[in-house]
Write a protein that holds these residues in place. Structure first.
Motif, short mmCIF file in Angstrom:
data_model
loop_
_atom_site.label_atom_id
_atom_site.label_comp_id
_atom_site.label_asym_id
_atom_site.label_seq_id
_atom_site.Cartn_x
_atom_site.Cartn_y
_atom_site.Cartn_z
N ARG A 54 0.83 -1.21 0.00
CA ARG A 54 0.00 0.00 0.00
C ARG A 54 0.86 1.26 0.00
N LYS A 55 1.93 1.26 0.80
CA LYS A 55 2.83 2.41 0.85
C LYS A 55 3.46 2.65 -0.52
N ALA A 56 3.86 1.58 -1.19
CA ALA A 56 4.49 1.71 -2.51
C ALA A 56 3.50 2.25 -3.53
N ILE A 57 2.27 1.76 -3.50
CA ILE A 57 1.25 2.24 -4.43
C ILE A 57 1.00 3.73 -4.19
N GLU A 58 0.83 4.12 -2.94
CA GLU A 58 0.59 5.53 -2.62
C GLU A 58 1.79 6.41 -2.97
N GLY A 59 2.99 5.87 -2.77
CA GLY A 59 4.18 6.66 -2.98
C GLY A 59 4.65 6.77 -4.42
N MET A 60 4.28 5.81 -5.27
CA MET A 60 4.85 5.78 -6.62
C MET A 60 3.84 5.93 -7.75
N HIS A 61 2.57 5.74 -7.49
CA HIS A 61 1.56 5.86 -8.56
C HIS A 61 1.58 7.28 -9.12
#
Length: 91
Positions: A54-61
């Motif tokens: 979830r952190k990666a999706i929020e941070g990189m999308h």
């Protein structure tokens, strides 16, 4: 996680470097075109936990990677992905 529309210059190393700050990467799979010997433009990443994902999706999308804006999605079951590819060969 699923990443459609990646640059053909993207490597597993550039994916790993871009996403390692969000948690423990368990798997990085950059799908390759075996005939052309280059990436097909999409990849799959897997983290140790859902929270890290979830952190990666929020941070990189919507961010830039290798000169292109990337889109980060939750990976769909293989049958659903195959249907999507058949409907839109861009992926």
């Amino acid at each position: 996680m699923f990443f459609p529309g990646l640059s053909f210059r993207t490597t597993e190393e550039s994916l790993r470097n871009a996403f390692m700050n969000f948690g423990q990467l368990v798997e990085v799979n950059l799908v390759m075109d075996k005939i052309a010997n280059r990436p097909r433009g999409f990849a799959f990443l897997r983290y140790a936990t859902e929270e890290e994902s979830r952190k990666a999706i929020e941070g990189m999308h919507g961010k830039f990677l290798d000169g292109r804006v990337i889109f980060v999605e939750v990976a769909k079951p293989r049958s659903e992905l195959r249907q999507r590819v058949e409907q839109n060969p861009r992926y």
